[in-house]
Every structure is written in structure tokens, then in C-alpha cells.
Design a protein around this motif. Structure first.
Motif, PDB file in Angstrom:
ATOM      1  N   ARG A   1       1.636  30.720  36.603  1.00  0.00           N
ATOM      2  CA  ARG A   1       0.471  31.594  36.739  1.00  0.00           C
ATOM      3  C   ARG A   1      -0.002  31.721  38.188  1.00  0.00           C
ATOM      4  N   GLU A   2      -0.164  30.604  38.881  1.00  0.00           N
ATOM      5  CA  GLU A   2      -0.706  30.653  40.239  1.00  0.00           C
ATOM      6  C   GLU A   2       0.251  31.360  41.187  1.00  0.00           C
ATOM      7  N   ASN A   3       1.547  31.159  41.011  1.00  0.00           N
ATOM      8  CA  ASN A   3       2.516  31.868  41.851  1.00  0.00           C
ATOM      9  C   ASN A   3       2.526  33.361  41.541  1.00  0.00           C
TER      10      ASN A   3
ATOM     11  N   ARG B   1      -2.247  25.692  29.510  1.00  0.00           N
ATOM     12  CA  ARG B   1      -1.882  24.393  28.933  1.00  0.00           C
ATOM     13  C   ARG B   1      -3.138  23.561  28.696  1.00  0.00           C
ATOM     14  N   VAL B   2      -3.270  23.066  27.475  1.00  0.00           N
ATOM     15  CA  VAL B   2      -4.413  22.245  27.091  1.00  0.00           C
ATOM     16  C   VAL B   2      -4.099  20.765  27.258  1.00  0.00           C
ATOM     17  N   LEU B   3      -2.899  20.358  26.864  1.00  0.00           N
ATOM     18  CA  LEU B   3      -2.455  18.966  26.997  1.00  0.00           C
ATOM     19  C   LEU B   3      -1.109  18.956  27.706  1.00  0.00           C
ATOM     20  N   ASN B   4      -1.017  18.208  28.781  1.00  0.00           N
ATOM     21  CA  ASN B   4       0.228  18.150  29.538  1.00  0.00           C
ATOM     22  C   ASN B   4       0.877  16.774  29.435  1.00  0.00           C
ATOM     23  N   GLY B   5       1.197  16.398  28.196  1.00  0.00           N
ATOM     24  CA  GLY B   5       1.965  15.191  27.961  1.00  0.00           C
ATOM     25  C   GLY B   5       1.352  13.937  28.534  1.00  0.00           C
ATOM     26  N   GLU B   6       2.208  13.129  29.170  1.00  0.00           N
ATOM     27  CA  GLU B   6       1.789  11.853  29.740  1.00  0.00           C
ATOM     28  C   GLU B   6       0.639  12.012  30.718  1.00  0.00           C
ATOM     29  N   SER B   7       0.624  13.110  31.455  1.00  0.00           N
ATOM     30  CA  SER B   7      -0.398  13.309  32.490  1.00  0.00           C
ATOM     31  C   SER B   7      -1.791  13.509  31.914  1.00  0.00           C
ATOM     32  N   ASP B   8      -1.875  13.820  30.617  1.00  0.00           N
ATOM     33  CA  ASP B   8      -3.167  13.920  29.934  1.00  0.00           C
ATOM     34  C   ASP B   8      -3.325  12.842  28.866  1.00  0.00           C
ATOM     35  N   GLY B   9      -2.431  11.845  28.873  1.00  0.00           N
ATOM     36  CA  GLY B   9      -2.562  10.743  27.928  1.00  0.00           C
ATOM     37  C   GLY B   9      -2.004  11.017  26.545  1.00  0.00           C
ATOM     38  N   PHE B  10      -1.176  12.063  26.399  1.00  0.00           N
ATOM     39  CA  PHE B  10      -0.501  12.366  25.140  1.00  0.00           C
ATOM     40  C   PHE B  10       1.008  12.369  25.393  1.00  0.00           C
ATOM     41  N   PRO B  11       1.585  11.192  25.593  1.00  0.00           N
ATOM     42  CA  PRO B  11       2.982  11.122  26.024  1.00  0.00           C
ATOM     43  C   PRO B  11       3.944  11.730  25.009  1.00  0.00           C
ATOM     44  N   GLY B  12       4.834  12.591  25.514  1.00  0.00           N
ATOM     45  CA  GLY B  12       5.828  13.212  24.653  1.00  0.00           C
ATOM     46  C   GLY B  12       5.311  14.384  23.860  1.00  0.00           C
TER      47      GLY B  12
ATOM     48  N   PRO C   1      -3.011  23.751  38.222  1.00  0.00           N
ATOM     49  CA  PRO C   1      -3.947  22.673  37.868  1.00  0.00           C
ATOM     50  C   PRO C   1      -3.930  22.282  36.394  1.00  0.00           C
ATOM     51  N   ASP C   2      -3.547  23.187  35.500  1.00  0.00           N
ATOM     52  CA  ASP C   2      -3.464  22.813  34.083  1.00  0.00           C
ATOM     53  C   ASP C   2      -2.137  22.163  33.742  1.00  0.00           C
ATOM     54  N   HIS C   3      -1.213  22.108  34.721  1.00  0.00           N
ATOM     55  CA  HIS C   3       0.081  21.446  34.551  1.00  0.00           C
ATOM     56  C   HIS C   3       0.206  20.269  35.518  1.00  0.00           C
ATOM     57  N   HIS C   4      -0.908  19.604  35.816  1.00  0.00           N
ATOM     58  CA  HIS C   4      -0.901  18.535  36.803  1.00  0.00           C
ATOM     59  C   HIS C   4       0.083  17.427  36.402  1.00  0.00           C
ATOM     60  N   ALA C   5       0.671  16.803  37.406  1.00  0.00           N
ATOM     61  CA  ALA C   5       1.651  15.739  37.181  1.00  0.00           C
ATOM     62  C   ALA C   5       1.091  14.416  37.675  1.00  0.00           C
ATOM     63  N   ALA C   6       0.994  13.438  36.770  1.00  0.00           N
ATOM     64  CA  ALA C   6       0.370  12.164  37.102  1.00  0.00           C
ATOM     65  C   ALA C   6       1.369  11.092  37.515  1.00  0.00           C
TER      66      ALA C   6
ATOM     67  N   HIS D   1     -12.076  19.166  28.790  1.00  0.00           N
ATOM     68  CA  HIS D   1     -13.111  19.238  29.831  1.00  0.00           C
ATOM     69  C   HIS D   1     -12.484  19.409  31.214  1.00  0.00           C
ATOM     70  N   ARG D   2     -11.331  18.798  31.432  1.00  0.00           N
ATOM     71  CA  ARG D   2     -10.645  18.885  32.723  1.00  0.00           C
ATOM     72  C   ARG D   2     -10.301  20.333  33.070  1.00  0.00           C
ATOM     73  N   ARG D   3     -10.125  21.160  32.062  1.00  0.00           N
ATOM     74  CA  ARG D   3      -9.735  22.547  32.281  1.00  0.00           C
ATOM     75  C   ARG D   3     -10.892  23.528  32.133  1.00  0.00           C
ATOM     76  N   ALA D   4     -12.063  23.039  31.793  1.00  0.00           N
ATOM     77  CA  ALA D   4     -13.185  23.917  31.447  1.00  0.00           C
ATOM     78  C   ALA D   4     -13.549  24.870  32.572  1.00  0.00           C
ATOM     79  N   ALA D   5     -13.463  24.418  33.802  1.00  0.00           N
ATOM     80  CA  ALA D   5     -13.879  25.259  34.928  1.00  0.00           C
ATOM     81  C   ALA D   5     -12.740  26.096  35.502  1.00  0.00           C
ATOM     82  N   LEU D   6     -11.539  25.963  34.952  1.00  0.00           N
ATOM     83  CA  LEU D   6     -10.377  26.636  35.533  1.00  0.00           C
ATOM     84  C   LEU D   6     -10.250  28.090  35.106  1.00  0.00           C
TER      85      LEU D   6
END
Length: 406
Positions: free
Chosen positions: A219-221, A111-122, A385-390, A97-102
Motif C-alpha cells: 500500500r505505502e509503495n 492487516r489486523v494481525l501480523n503473526g508473531e509480530s502481533d503475538g499471534f504466531p503462525g 506499519p500494519d505489516h511491522h516486523a518484530a 488499537h495499534r492500527r486505529a490511527a493508521l
């Protein structure tokens, strides 16, 4: 998940140093071996371990990994929770859902899941059209792989899932019957997967390619480079499969040179141009591939360019290499600047997590100041935004854009 607890096998309990306890309370998702001062028994990879504070209160819950100095990857902080399939499903849905509007239909690679920053560490999950690539960085995921695959099949029906493995866990994976590049769901790809990014077509080698098959994080760059490429002669150094090159061509560049030491990467760049030849700007752009070491080629060439993109692989894979990497970034910028025509734009990027954004930006700015040329800073950029760092250690990507006056 979690695994059943019996009187013969009590829940794995950890107590940690006061410093580590403070870091966990502040939301940091990593606990190192050196910070564990007490545990009630030996743990196995993938166990759910509970961290208790000095007053014997629940502090955190995470995935335990006895094979790594990074002993616990935190899943949850605060009050106790039940980590079951529904809990994981909700976490996956939140990330989607976090990426739905991107992204719209013109982009199906992200990127659908970005590790720790999306709650899937490692673990990270990248999408390439109808192929999902799951990259694992810890053996703690092996016992839970079937659950994760089941969730992915339900959320992304009829998608292929390919697993990629960090080198440090490949031996452990083989012992578990898992191999890098293996197709776990669906049919094995018969070649590179074709996906769309901003309306451009690219191939991704999801089985053997770098990372998960493509550098989605830039991508954004790439879009920003496209916006300033019109009428320019462009050098894309460390070009890999030509991402920046294609965007520059679509943006109206007259000539683009893709420069990389890998012949395999350059052949991929040529194929990517062929995939997009229907675009009139890309068809009109002269694209040249050069196989060479970028540092050597920049030092020796006499060619000039109006837009230079410097996007090297990580130059500091450990803290001890940080100072040398900063010097290397400065040298690279200086060599690039000598090949930049008056009125040109220099784009310099770094993916070295051990070099901070401030250190990197200052290294490039210092080169500009010492050049005696008139210049202005157009912008700096960080994570897509799909590679956000928490948390701080997850921050690695940065880029700076400098315009040098005619």
C-alpha cells in the motif's frame, strides 16, 4: 485455553540447547525441533508447552506443533502467565488499537494481525471491508480456532470470516474438517469482495486468490508511485490485479501497461479499473494489459516508459535459492533500465525473505552504476506499519526508487 492439566497428563515441558535458550531470552519467537534436547512426553498440535532453562526456571510458553520442524511458536517470555480467553482478548485488542490511527474511512483493507509480530504466531488476519480473512501457517491453531473465532465475532460483529490455509498444513486441516477458502462465520461470498484502499476500490478474491486475496503490504509503495506518476508512461511489471497501475493512473499517468503472466490477474486489473472509472484521471489514462512472462517481454520489447515498477513474487523461497535470486533481481533491473526513458524512475521491489535488504539494494544499485547513466537514489522503503516486523526472519519487503537523469 489452556487445556486442563491432570496428574495423568502433566504439562508439556521442554528443555532446549544453550544457544536456543539465549535466542529465546533475546525475544526470538521460534524454537526448532533440532533445538529441543529434552521433553517429558510426546506433544499434540496446539498444546501449550513450557520451556524451562538450565536452572529449571520458567523461560517461555508457546504453541507446540509436532508436525513442523518449527516445533514451538512462542507466546510469552518472562514470568509465568495464565493464557486464557481474557489474555487472548487483550492481545487482539492491542493489535487493533495499534492500527486505529493508521486508516480512515478511505481505507478498509489492511492487516489486523501480523503473526508473531502481533503475538499471534503462525496466524495473520486481513480485513477487506466487512470480510476478515484468517490465514493459518501451523496446525497448532486448529484446537483453538473456536476461541479465536469467538473473539473475532465479539470484536467485529456481523463480519464474515474466511479461513485460508498454508499449503503445508492443508492435509492436516482436512483431517480436522477444515478446508481452504471455507467461510467459518457469516455467509459465503458470491464473488470477489470489494474494499477501499486510499479511496480506490479493489476486488479481493478471498477464497482462491493469492495470499489472503490481495497484496495489502505494498500500500505505502503504491502511494509513493502515485506521487511521481504525473505525465508519465508507466509499466507495472508483475502487475497482479493492477494495484500500482491504478495508483499511477490516479496520479496522472498518461498510459499504464499492466504486465503479468496470469490472464486471470489481468482480468481482475481490468475490473479494478472499471470500479474506479468515476475518477477523471483514471478515466483519462490509457490502460493496456499484456499477458507475458516479464523476463521474456522486457528482453524483447522496444517500448520505452518513464516509470517502471518491478514487483515480482518471491524469487528465493529457501536459503539455497538466495544467490540465484540476487542475480535475477539484478537482471530484472538491468532489463527494466534498458526500457526506461531519459528522466525516468525505476522502482524495484523484493518480497524474498532470504534476500536481505542490503543485498537487494546493492544488486539494483550495481546495475545503475554499471549503466553509465547519471542517476540518484530517491529513497528506499521497508514494511508498511500494519505489516511491522518484530524479529529478523519476519522482514521480507523492501523497495528502492532510482531516478535517471534526462
Amino acid at each position: 485455553m489452556p487445556e486442563p492439566v491432570s496428574p495423568a497428563r502433566p504439562r508439556l515441558r521442554l528443555r532446549v540447547t544453550a544457544t536456543a535458550e539465549s535466542h529465546l531470552r533475546a525475544g526470538h519467537p521460534w524454537l526448532y525441533e533440532s533445538s529441543v534436547r529434552e521433553q517429558n512426553r510426546e506433544g499434540e498440535a496446539g498444546e501449550l508447552a513450557v520451556v524451562y532453562d538450565r536452572r529449571d526456571r520458567f523461560l517461555a510458553l508457546g504453541l507446540y506443533d509436532p508436525h513442523s520442524p518449527l516445533r514451538l511458536r512462542v507466546l510469552h517470555m518472562g514470568l509465568p502467565v495464565v493464557v486464557d480467553e481474557a489474555w487472548w482478548e487483550a492481545r487482539l485488542e492491542a493489535a487493533v488499537h495499534r492500527r486505529a490511527a493508521l486508516f480512515g474511512p478511505e481505507t478498509d483493507g489492511y492487516r489486523v494481525l501480523n503473526g508473531e509480530s502481533d503475538g499471534f504466531p503462525g496466524a495473520v488476519l486481513d480485513r477487506y471491508s466487512r470480510t476478515l480473512v484468517l490465514k493459518l501457517y501451523t496446525a497448532a491453531w486448529f484446537p483453538h480456532l473456536s476461541l479465536l473465532l469467538r473473539l473475532l465475532e465479539e470484536r467485529f460483529p456481523k463480519y464474515r470470516v474466511v479461513v485460508r490455509l498454508s499449503r503445508n498444513i492443508e492435509t492436516l486441516a482436512e483431517e480436522a474438517g477444515l478446508h481452504d477458502g471455507e467461510t467459518l462465520v457469516g455467509t459465503e461470498p458470491d464473488g470477489p469482495v470489494i474494499f477501499r484502499e486510499s479511496g480506490l476500490h479493489f476486488e479481493a478474491d478471498v477464497v482462491r486468490g493469492q495470499k489472503t486475496g490481495f497484496f495489502l503490504d505494498q500500500r505505502e509503495n503504491r502511494r509513493r508511485v502515485e506521487a511521481v506518476a504525473k505525465g508519465r508512461r508507466v509499466l507495472n511489471a508483475f502487475s497482479f490485479s493492477g494495484g500500482f497501475s491504478l495508483y499511477a493512473a490516479r496520479g496522472g499517468a498518461t498510459d499504464v501497461v499492466s504486465l503479468d503472466i496470469s490472464a486471470h490477474a489481468l482480468r481482475s486489473a481490468e475490473r479494478n479499473f472499471a470500479l474506479n472509472v468515476a475518477d477523471p484521471h483514471i478515466a483519462a489514462c490509457r490502460h493496456e494489459t499484456v499477458q507475458a512472462d516479464v523476463f521474456d517481454w522486457l528482453s524483447g520489447t522496444r517500448r520505452e516508459f518513464d516509470l517502471i515498477v518491478l514487483d515480482p513474487p518471491s524469487l528465493a523461497r529457501r536459503e539455497a535459492e538466495r544467490a540465484g535470486a540476487i542475480r535475477a533481481y539484478a537482471k530484472l533491473a538491468a532489463d527494466g533500465l534498458r526500457r526506461l526513458a531519459p528522466g525516468g524512475i525505476l522502482v524495484s521491489a523484493s518480497c524474498s525473505a532470504h534476500v536481505s535488504a542490503d543485498e537487494f539494494f546493492e544488486a539494483v544499485r550495481g546495475v545503475a552504476r554499471r549503466s553509465s547513466r547519471r542517476w540518484r537514489e530517491l529513497r528506499t522503503s521497508r514494511h508498511a506499519p500494519d505489516h511491522h516486523a518484530a524479529f529478523p526472519e519476519a522482514e521480507y519487503l523492501k523497495a528502492i526508487y532510482l531516478h535517471f537523469e534526462p
